[in-house]
Scaffold this motif. Structure first.
Motif, mmCIF file in Angstrom:
data_model
loop_
_atom_site.group_PDB
_atom_site.id
_atom_site.type_symbol
_atom_site.label_atom_id
_atom_site.label_comp_id
_atom_site.label_asym_id
_atom_site.label_seq_id
_atom_site.Cartn_x
_atom_site.Cartn_y
_atom_site.Cartn_z
ATOM 1 N N GLN A 185 62.257 50.335 22.730
ATOM 2 C CA GLN A 185 62.102 48.899 22.543
ATOM 3 C C GLN A 185 63.336 48.289 21.899
ATOM 4 N N ALA A 186 63.644 47.076 22.285
ATOM 5 C CA ALA A 186 64.718 46.316 21.643
ATOM 6 C C ALA A 186 64.216 45.756 20.318
ATOM 7 N N ASP A 187 65.135 45.423 19.417
ATOM 8 C CA ASP A 187 64.763 44.942 18.089
ATOM 9 C C ASP A 187 63.838 43.738 18.141
ATOM 10 N N GLU A 188 64.130 42.808 19.050
ATOM 11 C CA GLU A 188 63.344 41.576 19.088
ATOM 12 C C GLU A 188 61.889 41.824 19.474
ATOM 13 N N ASN A 189 61.635 42.928 20.224
ATOM 14 C CA ASN A 189 60.268 43.217 20.642
ATOM 15 C C ASN A 189 59.397 43.695 19.493
ATOM 16 N N VAL A 190 60.011 44.296 18.439
ATOM 17 C CA VAL A 190 59.233 44.753 17.291
ATOM 18 C C VAL A 190 58.572 43.561 16.617
ATOM 19 N N SER A 191 59.319 42.493 16.425
ATOM 20 C CA SER A 191 58.759 41.277 15.828
ATOM 21 C C SER A 191 57.661 40.699 16.712
ATOM 22 N N SER A 192 57.848 40.771 18.026
ATOM 23 C CA SER A 192 56.838 40.257 18.957
ATOM 24 C C SER A 192 55.544 41.065 18.860
ATOM 25 N N ILE A 193 55.674 42.382 18.688
ATOM 26 C CA ILE A 193 54.485 43.226 18.570
ATOM 27 C C ILE A 193 53.729 42.906 17.292
ATOM 28 N N LEU A 194 54.449 42.695 16.174
ATOM 29 C CA LEU A 194 53.796 42.327 14.919
ATOM 30 C C LEU A 194 53.078 40.983 15.064
ATOM 31 N N SER A 195 53.705 40.062 15.774
ATOM 32 C CA SER A 195 53.075 38.764 16.001
ATOM 33 C C SER A 195 51.809 38.919 16.831
ATOM 34 N N ALA A 196 51.885 39.817 17.844
ATOM 35 C CA ALA A 196 50.712 40.056 18.691
ATOM 36 C C ALA A 196 49.573 40.652 17.882
ATOM 37 N N LEU A 197 49.886 41.589 16.981
ATOM 38 C CA LEU A 197 48.858 42.189 16.136
ATOM 39 C C LEU A 197 48.190 41.127 15.266
ATOM 40 N N SER A 198 48.989 40.210 14.756
ATOM 41 C CA SER A 198 48.449 39.152 13.908
ATOM 42 C C SER A 198 47.519 38.233 14.689
ATOM 43 N N ILE A 199 47.860 38.027 15.981
ATOM 44 C CA ILE A 199 47.022 37.158 16.813
ATOM 45 C C ILE A 199 45.658 37.797 17.061
ATOM 46 N N PHE A 200 45.665 39.101 17.383
ATOM 47 C CA PHE A 200 44.416 39.762 17.739
ATOM 48 C C PHE A 200 43.610 40.198 16.509
ATOM 49 N N ASN A 201 44.267 40.280 15.351
ATOM 50 C CA ASN A 201 43.553 40.646 14.131
ATOM 51 C C ASN A 201 44.162 39.874 12.958
ATOM 52 N N PRO A 202 43.870 38.600 12.843
ATOM 53 C CA PRO A 202 44.512 37.758 11.832
ATOM 54 C C PRO A 202 44.193 38.148 10.402
ATOM 55 N N SER A 203 43.115 38.913 10.178
ATOM 56 C CA SER A 203 42.741 39.309 8.810
ATOM 57 C C SER A 203 43.520 40.516 8.314
ATOM 58 N N GLY A 204 44.318 41.150 9.180
ATOM 59 C CA GLY A 204 45.072 42.335 8.785
ATOM 60 C C GLY A 204 46.206 41.993 7.830
ATOM 61 N N SER A 205 46.579 42.979 6.994
ATOM 62 C CA SER A 205 47.664 42.782 6.042
ATOM 63 C C SER A 205 48.840 43.674 6.398
ATOM 64 N N ILE A 206 50.069 43.190 6.084
ATOM 65 C CA ILE A 206 51.288 43.914 6.416
ATOM 66 C C ILE A 206 52.079 44.194 5.150
ATOM 67 N N LYS A 207 52.500 45.462 4.983
ATOM 68 C CA LYS A 207 53.389 45.806 3.872
ATOM 69 C C LYS A 207 54.240 46.997 4.274
ATOM 70 N N GLU A 208 55.278 47.274 3.486
ATOM 71 C CA GLU A 208 56.178 48.374 3.809
ATOM 72 C C GLU A 208 55.784 49.603 3.007
ATOM 73 N N GLU A 209 55.870 50.796 3.645
ATOM 74 C CA GLU A 209 55.513 52.053 2.978
ATOM 75 C C GLU A 209 56.362 53.175 3.559
ATOM 76 N N ASP A 210 57.131 53.865 2.701
ATOM 77 C CA ASP A 210 57.968 54.992 3.105
ATOM 78 C C ASP A 210 58.885 54.648 4.287
#
Length: 462
Positions: free
Chosen positions: A332-357
């Motif tokens: 995947q290209a870098d820009e697609n990673v952000s698109s995937i995170l956006s898609a996850l937020s759309i389908f599950n808006p209650s989910g939380s995002i944080k960085e780990e390891d």
């Protein structure tokens, strides 16, 4: 595991599609050139591998064979059991069955003519149809031709079949008879369909030829090898990589070492074209959930999906996280990673995002998280923390050079075996490489013949 029943159905279907040379006249002289499918099968080998008992020419079907027959249609069951009655009279290592206009016709070389004549006199009623002498038994119609028998449902169908073969037999198409050159195969069969022409080819007035699909099967004591190849109208093998290039090495290297189920595929250049070549009856368009259609937009390059057990006992029967760790990787290209995170937020808006390891952790619900790691150009998503592997999975070597592949490998005495009450561990590998799709089926821990042990495993997986 339920999908393994497809294997049982395939074996029974192969009983009704078979061929061989023999006698002063070849058996091919009795097969119409217009037959849509023709195959030769070694029924003797299949009976013995299934555990059937054969004594003085009489066959006693094993529980395994009876189980396989349950998956067949009534007509197929009747055909097969009738063929078994003829076991001592015919060459059961080279039974032919052809299909034309949905009618099945069997052919075989006579091994014991005296016994066959006695059987026909005792079990059949002699009649004449289309210039042929036909014996009608309680299940089938049988006609003798030279040192062969032609077996069909009715005298009318045998006579029609014989007439078509007299007009043009496959001996006049050497490319077809050449497909049966390897006499040691357990099954060799082909199907032919009119090739689809492009719009340009139709405008140029090109006449449609045939696409021929060859299937071979080698049944060994403890494993089964199947190969499938498609030939175009010029008799050239169709190269799979023209539709799907080879899977990227980085993707293969990302397969978890302990995975028990894996799917890999190269870049989707023209998967619809490949499907049309392999099996044109598959609809060109089918309904998909909108979520799958959305994420399919990101699967442009090579990708892999794997399943690794992460629990014990009955939890594994769920076949979903968190009992199983699901890992996917793709280019995947870098820009697609952000698109995937956006898609996850759309389908599950209650989910939380944080960085780990050094990776993103997306909390789907209290019991399930999705980890995302991007080592450009490789993007990995997993329901477990993504760790660097000390050594590559054996799947990386198995799928090297493949355009696509799938595998299930359940170790003997594993928790997965116990969870599904399996007597043995299924070990199945499907690979599309070069111009061949190959399939190997084995059972970890089994010392019995494959078909006998496979029936036992399929029963347990119900």
């Amino acid at each position: 595991m339920k999908h393994l029943s497809i294997i049982a159905i395939t074996i029974i279907m192969l009983f009704t599609s078979c061929s061989r040379d023999g006698g002063e006249k070849s058996v091919f002289d009795y097969i119409p050139a217009e037959s849509r499918s023709v195959a030769r099968v070694n029924i003797d080998a299949i009976l013995k591998n299934s555990g059937c008992r054969i004594r003085d020419g009489k066959v006693t079907l094993s529980p395994a064979m009876e189980y396989y027959l349950e998956a067949a249609s009534p007509d197929q069951q009747e055909f097969f059991t009738s063929m078994v009655d003829l076991y001592p009279m015919l060459d059961m290592q080279n039974i032919m069955v052809t299909e034309s206009d949905l009618d099945l016709i069997g052919l075989a070389e006579v091994k014991d003519p005296v016994r066959l004549n006695r059987y026909l006199d005792e079990q059949g009623v002699e009649t004449s149809f289309g210039g042929l002498t036909v014996y009608v038994t309680s299940n089938l119609a049988i006609s003798k031709a030279d040192n062969f028998v032609i077996i069909g449902e009715t005298p009318e169908k045998i006579a029609s079949y014989f007439e078509m073969a007299q007009q043009q037999a496959i001996t006049e198409i050497p490319e077809l008879t050449d497909l049966f050159a390897d006499v040691d195969r357990t099954v060799i069969g082909y199907t032919r369909d009119e090739a689809k022409l492009s719009r340009r080819e139709r405008q140029q007035g090109k006449q449609p030829g045939y696409t021929t699909r060859l299937l071979t099967m080698d049944l060994h004591e403890h494993f089964l090898d199947v190969e499938f190849t498609t030939f175009d109208s010029e008799w050239n093998p169709v190269d799979i990589t023209e539709f799907i290039p080879m899977v990227d090495q980085d993707v293969l290297a990302s397969i978890p070492a302990e995975a028990q189920g894996v799917i890999v595929m190269g870049e989707n250049t023209d998967i619809q074209g490949l499907i049309n070549n392999i099996y044109p009856a598959i609809p060109e368009h089918f309904n998909e959930p909108s979520e799958l259609m959305f994420f399919a937009e990101f699967l442009k390059g090579s990708f892999m999906i794997s399943a690794t057990p992460a629990a014990t006992g009955r939890y594994l029967r769920e076949l979903t996280p968190p009992a199983w760790n699901i890992t996917a990787s793709m280019l995947q290209a870098d820009e697609n990673v952000s698109s995937i995170l956006s898609a996850l937020s759309i389908f599950n808006p209650s989910g939380s995002i944080k960085e780990e390891d050094g990776q993103i952790r997306y909390q789907i619900n209290p019991d399930l998280a999705l980890y995302i790691r991007h080592d450009a150009p490789l993007l990995t998503l997993s329901t477990d923390l993504i760790r660097s592997q000390e050594s590559s999975s054996e799947y990386a070597e198995i799928f090297e050079g493949a355009a696509f592949g799938a595998a299930i490998n359940v170790p003997y005495n594993s928790e997965t075996m116990r969870a599904f009450n399996l007597p043995y561990g299924p070990n199945i590998v499907l690979i599309g490489r070069d111009s061949t799709i190959s399939l190997r089926i084995a059972l970890n821990g089994s010392k019995s013949a494959l078909l006998e042990a496979l029936a036992e495993t399929l029963k347990a997986a119900r």
